[in-house]
Design a protein around this motif. Structure first.
Motif, short mmCIF file in Angstrom:
data_model
loop_
_atom_site.label_atom_id
_atom_site.label_comp_id
_atom_site.label_asym_id
_atom_site.label_seq_id
_atom_site.Cartn_x
_atom_site.Cartn_y
_atom_site.Cartn_z
N ARG A 405 34.26 1.65 75.99
CA ARG A 405 33.89 2.67 75.00
C ARG A 405 35.01 3.91 75.00
O ARG A 405 35.10 4.73 75.80
CB ARG A 405 32.66 3.62 75.77
N LEU A 421 35.45 23.26 77.94
CA LEU A 421 34.81 22.81 79.49
C LEU A 421 35.34 23.97 80.44
O LEU A 421 34.51 24.36 81.36
CB LEU A 421 34.90 21.41 79.82
N PRO A 426 32.82 28.69 81.68
CA PRO A 426 32.89 29.64 82.69
C PRO A 426 32.84 31.16 82.19
O PRO A 426 32.40 32.13 82.76
CB PRO A 426 34.25 29.26 83.39
N HIS B 27 32.39 25.91 86.92
CA HIS B 27 32.51 25.23 85.71
C HIS B 27 33.99 25.42 85.31
O HIS B 27 34.51 24.29 84.61
CB HIS B 27 31.63 25.74 84.55
N PHE B 28 34.67 26.29 85.97
CA PHE B 28 36.25 26.31 85.68
C PHE B 28 36.75 25.23 86.35
O PHE B 28 37.52 24.49 85.80
CB PHE B 28 36.73 27.65 86.35
N GLY B 31 35.55 21.77 84.80
CA GLY B 31 35.86 21.62 83.54
C GLY B 31 37.55 20.99 83.83
O GLY B 31 37.77 20.23 82.88
N LEU B 32 38.07 21.59 84.59
CA LEU B 32 39.72 21.22 84.58
C LEU B 32 39.86 19.50 85.07
O LEU B 32 40.45 18.86 84.53
CB LEU B 32 40.46 22.01 85.69
N ALA B 35 38.33 17.27 82.41
CA ALA B 35 39.04 17.10 81.45
C ALA B 35 40.43 16.18 81.86
O ALA B 35 40.84 15.29 81.11
CB ALA B 35 39.67 18.41 80.96
N SER B 36 40.83 16.29 83.13
CA SER B 36 41.87 15.60 83.63
C SER B 36 41.58 13.98 83.71
O SER B 36 42.30 13.04 83.37
CB SER B 36 42.46 15.86 85.05
N LEU B 38 39.25 12.56 81.91
CA LEU B 38 38.99 11.98 80.53
C LEU B 38 40.62 11.65 80.06
O LEU B 38 40.47 10.46 79.42
CB LEU B 38 38.45 13.25 79.60
N VAL B 39 41.40 12.53 80.21
CA VAL B 39 42.87 12.29 79.76
C VAL B 39 43.24 10.94 80.42
O VAL B 39 44.04 10.09 79.64
CB VAL B 39 43.78 13.27 79.85
N ARG B 42 40.68 7.74 79.33
CA ARG B 42 40.51 7.83 77.74
C ARG B 42 39.33 6.78 77.56
O ARG B 42 39.45 5.85 76.76
CB ARG B 42 41.80 7.12 77.02
N GLN B 43 38.23 7.02 78.24
CA GLN B 43 36.90 6.16 77.96
C GLN B 43 35.80 7.21 78.07
O GLN B 43 35.89 8.24 78.78
CB GLN B 43 36.79 5.65 79.28
N ALA B 44 34.87 6.93 77.16
CA ALA B 44 33.76 7.83 77.07
C ALA B 44 32.84 7.60 78.10
O ALA B 44 31.73 7.26 77.86
CB ALA B 44 33.19 7.62 75.74
N ALA B 112 27.89 20.38 78.15
CA ALA B 112 29.20 20.61 77.29
C ALA B 112 29.85 19.25 77.31
O ALA B 112 30.51 18.87 76.44
CB ALA B 112 30.00 21.78 77.62
N ALA B 113 30.00 18.66 78.46
CA ALA B 113 30.64 17.49 78.83
C ALA B 113 30.46 16.59 77.88
O ALA B 113 31.16 15.38 77.15
CB ALA B 113 31.20 17.13 80.27
N VAL B 116 31.38 16.69 74.31
CA VAL B 116 32.71 16.25 74.09
C VAL B 116 32.61 14.65 73.78
O VAL B 116 33.34 14.21 73.16
CB VAL B 116 33.67 16.89 75.31
N LEU B 117 31.85 14.11 74.82
CA LEU B 117 31.81 12.71 74.89
C LEU B 117 31.45 12.04 73.45
O LEU B 117 31.65 11.12 72.94
CB LEU B 117 31.18 12.03 75.86
#
Lengths: 443, 232
Positions: A405, A421, A426, B27-28, B31-32, B35-36, B38-39, B42-44, B112-113, B116-117
């Protein structure tokens, strides 16, 4: 007894009852696999094989501590263990136990799995259901399968250590539970019945009477790996035709620069395998140094199914005149070109299912000493042999793998994801907190 | 009575800065890190979010629960509460429900993640459902452990530290057992292993049962500790 002691005693009784309930829940556990492809569920074929294990089996999993495959291997083996408590496993870092890795014949760099029952050892190279179940199936057979390499017509030799020899192939087969023996089909055209499969590795002289001997062997539920090559002029089509397979002479040239060796379009690389053959999924990339095309002519035979395994890109073609390589639409064949294919002919004879399997490759070099250990060539060869030879109930094992995916991320989208995010969410909490604080101060 | 206690505790908790600051921190960092992931991948995939969120819950849930009883004991309102005819079970469950709901509310914006997906890929909905169920059950168990820790001391920081260490031990219970032999006694108690199963897309009745039983066991222990205080 004081009131508190009574309370304490009743609390201990409740805790004991909870422990009992936990034990009971684990005894009658049930799993619901919510993944779209049911990728967390072992296939029915694996379940059947695992339930046939009646003696303890120990699996040693060799992966470096930080190897991501270590976690997936543990999860996979846990599913095997839940099916059959006789399967036990341990995770070992080969860097910390190099002697144990050597004892079990596991490469300390690449890792792998050693599956043992008493003194019988089988190995699996990757922590996948396909490899693990194949190793268990071989273990259950109790003896190494006999694979015969034909000789007498200029075939690749299991004794030759030269680049085109098959000594590496013999070692690889031995490591994977196969015993390779050479049979001379020049002096006797009959394939011995002890051969559970044969490998015909690029005969360079006409097969003569051996061709009919191989044909009879295959017709009697034989299993074969046929490795052809552009370097040979021997016509194997008569042998392959009954199984819906054929070979088209020429040399395959790959024009997609991402799918061939640098500056050598005659060495196509297969990255993805679009095939219905069960072992095709998760095969690593392999390459074929000089290959001819495999064809799958329509043959209407009851019980026959034929499937391509490896195809080149649409930008490739089959060059009929390699000395003057340029695509000529009159004689050359445009891509995609099939480089390997398999045929399964099943029939019911006197109440028993008899199955012939033929796997044909348009190249022999990928399995030779020079190239066997390059890329995923050895895995491709072993998987193909497993498919051809291992018992019927195993050959359909195709792990329910999760779909790929992809996430289409650009720099802008990455920034957006980070901002949402780690910034917006936050930030909203901080804003909410500030609002509450302000409301309290205003009172 | 249970609902009344839960409502009162919810009001007190959200009137304090604790859940807001804890939520922002949660969440801070989440989230960080996500996001790392995901980068890098690179898969949902939602799967990497759950162990990260689970570990962060180990930190924030003890902070949310630390005042449940410790603050009431320190300020003397616990004696007042115990003077009125409120049974211990309602008291414990009410406080637990309040902190569990707070943890769930703090956790919810991690959805929220999923947005994004869905925007940039095609995620598998199965692991999203099972993973969030796992996180919710784990939050319930951690909240119960936190309530228990808060019931044995009148110091909020001590309560938070006790809850954090119990949770940490449960999180890492499988480490060590995995390198020796599987199926060991300790591995059974590993909440991270249970969460991994949920994150992979599996709802295992044994995992659901274990987390519920762990929650009940911690609440029973908390009730015993509160009774001990009442009868002292």
């Amino acid at each position: 007894m004081t009131s508190f002691r009574k309370r304490l005693a009743s609390a201990l009784i409740v805790l004991a009852a909870l422990a009992g309930a936990d034990f009971g829940i684990h005894r009658v556990r049930h799993q619901f696999d919510l993944t779209a492809e049911h990728s967390q569920t072992l296939t029915d074929q694996t379940v059947e094989i695992v339930q046939r294990i009646h003696q303890p089996v120990k699996v040693s999993v060799f992966f470096a501590r930080g190897d991501p495959d270590r976690v997936s291997a543990a999860s996979l083996l846990l599913r095997y263990r839940r099916l059959n408590r006789r399967i036990d496993f341990r995770l070992i870092d080969p860097a910390q136990a190099p002697a144990e890795a050597e004892r079990l014949g596991i490469d300390p760099v690449f890792g792998g799995l050693a599956v043992m029952q008493d003194d019988h050892l089988e190995r699996a190279s990757t922590p996948t259901e396909q490899d693990m179940t194949a190793a268990l199936a071989r273990l259950l057979r109790g003896k190494p399968s006999s694979v015969c390499l034909t000789s007498g017509h200029g075939e690749a030799s299991a004794e030759s250590t030269l680049g085109d020899g098959f000594t590496s192939t013999a070692s690889l087969l031995a490591q994977n539970g196969y015993r390779l023996q050479t049979i001379d089909l020049l002096t006797s055209s009959e394939v011995p019945s002890s051969c559970e499969a044969i490998i015909v590795a690029n005969p360079t002289a006409p097969l003569g009477t051996a061709e009919s001997g191989i044909g009879r062997y295959l017709a009697a539920a034989g299993r074969a790996l046929i490795l052809a090559d552009p370097a040979s002029t021997v016509n194997l089509n008569d042998l392959l035709r009954p199984y819906g397979l054929g070979i088209e002479r020429g040399i395959v040239l790959e024009n997609d620069p991402d799918l061939h060796f640098p500056d050598d379009p005659a060495r196509p690389v297969i990255v993805s395998y679009r095939s219905s053959l069960p072992f095709a999924r998760r095969l690593p990339p392999a390459f074929f140094p000089g290959a001819e095309a495999i064809t799958m002519p329509n043959v209407h035979v009851s019980g026959l199914s034929v499937a391509g395994l490896a195809q080149t890109s649409p930008r490739s073609y089959l060059e009929r005149e390699p000395l003057q390589p340029s695509f000529d639409s009159k004689v050359d064949i445009p891509g995609p070109i099939t480089l390997a294919a398999g045929a399964d002919l099943s029939g019911n004879f006197e109440g028993k299912v008899r199955r012939t399997r033929v796997m044909v490759f348009g190249d022999v070099d990928f399995a030779s000493n020079a190239f066997l250990n390059e890329a995923g060539n050895s895995t491709l060869l072993i998987r193909a042999l497993d498919w051809a030879i291992i018992e019927e109930e195993l050959v359909t094992v195709s792990a329910n793998l999760p779909a790929v995916r992809p996430l289409e991320l650009t720099e802008g989208r990455i920034s957006y994801a980070r901002f949402l995010l780690a910034g917006v969410v936050p930030g909203l909490f901080l804003l909410g907190g500030a609002g509450v604080w302000a409301a309290r101060r205003s009172r | 009575m249970t609902l009344a206690i839960a409502r009162k505790d919810l009001a007190v908790l959200w009137a304090s800065p604790i859940p807001w600051v804890a939520g922002a921190f949660f969440h801070f960092v989440l989230g960080l890190l996500y996001a790392s992931e995901l980068v890098a991948r690179r898969q949902a995939l939602i799967q990497p979010l759950f162990p990260l969120a689970g570990f962060l819950l180990l930190i924030i849930v003890p902070i949310l629960t630390m005042r449940s009883f410790a603050e009431e004991a320190r300020s003397g309102t616990l004696d007042l509460l115990q003077a009125v005819p409120v049974d211990t079970r309602s008291l414990i469950v009410g406080k637990w429900v309040a902190t569990w709901i707070t943890a769930l509310v703090a956790l919810a914006p991690s959805g929220a993640a999923v947005i994004v997906l869905v925007l940039f890929g095609n995620p598998d909905p199965g692991p999203i459902v099972s993973g969030y169920l796992g996180l919710a059950l784990m939050a319930a168990a951690l909240a119960a452990i936190g309530v228990f820790a808060s019931s044995v001391t009148s110091s909020q920081p001590v309560a938070a530290v006790i809850a954090f260490f119990i949770s940490l031990i449960l999180w890492f219970a499988h480490v060590g057992s995995q390198t020796i032999v599987t199926g060991s006694f300790l591995a059974h108690f590993s909440i991270s292993e249970r969460l991994r199963s949920f994150a992979a897309g599996i709802i295992d009745t044994a995992d659901v049962g274990f987390l519920l039983i762990l929650s009940i066991a911690a609440l029973v222990a908390a009730a015993t500790a509160v009774d001990a205080r009442r009868l002292r």
